[in-house]
Motif scaffolding. Structure first.
Motif, mmCIF file in Angstrom:
data_model
loop_
_atom_site.group_PDB
_atom_site.id
_atom_site.type_symbol
_atom_site.label_atom_id
_atom_site.label_comp_id
_atom_site.label_asym_id
_atom_site.label_seq_id
_atom_site.Cartn_x
_atom_site.Cartn_y
_atom_site.Cartn_z
ATOM 1 N N THR A 198 22.285 67.487 47.285
ATOM 2 C CA THR A 198 20.636 68.109 47.358
ATOM 3 C C THR A 198 19.377 67.865 46.046
ATOM 4 N N ASP A 199 19.777 67.028 45.621
ATOM 5 C CA ASP A 199 18.541 66.572 44.332
ATOM 6 C C ASP A 199 18.640 64.648 44.703
ATOM 7 N N THR A 200 18.055 64.179 43.708
ATOM 8 C CA THR A 200 17.773 62.965 43.231
ATOM 9 C C THR A 200 16.898 62.408 42.296
ATOM 10 N N VAL A 201 17.383 62.752 41.029
ATOM 11 C CA VAL A 201 16.486 62.924 40.439
ATOM 12 C C VAL A 201 16.544 61.411 39.185
ATOM 13 N N HIS A 202 15.151 61.322 38.989
ATOM 14 C CA HIS A 202 13.955 60.033 38.000
ATOM 15 C C HIS A 202 14.363 60.144 37.685
ATOM 16 N N LEU A 203 13.782 59.524 36.139
ATOM 17 C CA LEU A 203 13.351 58.187 35.086
ATOM 18 C C LEU A 203 12.591 57.604 35.472
ATOM 19 N N THR A 204 11.239 58.316 34.937
ATOM 20 C CA THR A 204 10.070 57.806 35.191
ATOM 21 C C THR A 204 8.912 57.070 33.617
ATOM 22 N N LEU A 205 8.137 56.278 33.974
ATOM 23 C CA LEU A 205 7.477 55.880 32.528
ATOM 24 C C LEU A 205 6.132 55.502 32.775
ATOM 25 N N GLN A 206 5.647 56.299 32.721
ATOM 26 C CA GLN A 206 4.076 55.780 33.093
ATOM 27 C C GLN A 206 2.880 57.056 32.435
ATOM 28 N N GLU A 218 -2.997 39.845 28.727
ATOM 29 C CA GLU A 218 -4.019 41.825 30.455
ATOM 30 C C GLU A 218 -2.946 42.150 29.242
ATOM 31 N N ILE A 219 -3.680 43.502 29.490
ATOM 32 C CA ILE A 219 -2.901 44.538 28.730
ATOM 33 C C ILE A 219 -2.891 45.793 29.946
ATOM 34 N N ASP A 220 -1.668 45.964 30.511
ATOM 35 C CA ASP A 220 -1.557 47.203 31.835
ATOM 36 C C ASP A 220 -0.932 48.118 31.057
ATOM 37 N N SER A 221 -0.703 49.438 31.976
ATOM 38 C CA SER A 221 0.637 49.774 32.349
ATOM 39 C C SER A 221 1.677 49.907 32.061
ATOM 40 N N VAL A 222 2.556 50.325 31.781
ATOM 41 C CA VAL A 222 3.911 50.745 32.543
ATOM 42 C C VAL A 222 3.961 51.862 33.953
ATOM 43 N N ASN A 223 5.014 51.456 34.650
ATOM 44 C CA ASN A 223 4.682 52.128 35.519
ATOM 45 C C ASN A 223 6.049 52.025 36.389
ATOM 46 N N PHE A 224 7.428 52.864 35.776
ATOM 47 C CA PHE A 224 8.161 52.818 35.768
ATOM 48 C C PHE A 224 9.649 53.808 36.340
#
Length: 192
Positions: A154-162, A139-145
């Motif tokens: 006051t904040d939450t910092v996310h690192l995303t890869l999608q 399978e070739i699928d998307s990365v969803n990180f």
């Protein structure tokens, strides 16, 4: 009394206009084709866009694959699909089992070019099936990180890869749906 009623109606209409209507969901879908090949054979899979109704100025399409089954060769782009002012790039990291396809606009142009097609081929993935590959579906699928980097009061910092697209302003983020594909590795046969 009649005047008060008119004011109430005008305020109700103004609040409806100011509130706006909800943004319709982004219905676009990115799909990876599927194909069948024997060990040692070359295979090409299209990465397709469908149901797009936005002008796309940039894109990131991270894909996950299994390098022990599929040997990555390259990515190619359809010159008829990409406008002149958008360039396609890719990187392959076999250790992380990822291919990243990126579209970047020419920021020196005003206005920037956008992909405004409803559908088309975003890229072609070129592989060879490993000679030692056994029959299976790779399978070739998307990365969803999504990882939380920092949490403050006051904040939450996310690192995303999608899979993400930028709209024509370059500031709006669009998240298309994704349908994985892959390669069905066939049983090798000897025919003399």
């Amino acid at each position: 009394m009649k005047q008060l009623f008119k004011i109430a109606v005008m305020l109700a209409m103004a609040s409806a206009v100011l509130a706006g209507s909800p943004t319709p969901p982004y219905e676009a879908v990115v799909t990876v084709d599927s194909a069948a090949a024997k060990p040692g054979e070359a295979v090409t899979l299209a990465v397709r866009l469908s149901h797009n109704d936005q002008n796309i100025s940039a894109a990131v399409i991270p894909l996950h694959y299994e390098p022990s089954v599929l040997t990555f060769d390259s990515v190619s782009f359809d010159p008829l699909f990409l406008p002149e002012g958008i360039a396609g790039f890719y990187s392959n990291n076999a250790t992380e089992k990822q291919i990243r396809i990126v579209y970047i606009p020419d920021f020196t142009k005003t206005p920037i070019d956008t992909i405004n097609a409803e559908s088309g081929v975003l890229a072609y993935l070129h592989f060879h099936v490993a000679a030692s590959a056994s029959p299976q579906f790779s399978e070739i699928d998307s990365v969803n990180f999504d990882s939380i980097l920092v949490v403050t009061p006051t904040d939450t910092v996310h690192l995303t890869l999608q899979v993400e697209f930028a709209d024509n302003t370059g500031t709006g983020i669009l998240h298309p749906g994704f349908v994985p594909g892959g390669v069905a590795v066939l049983v090798p046969t000897d025919v003399n």
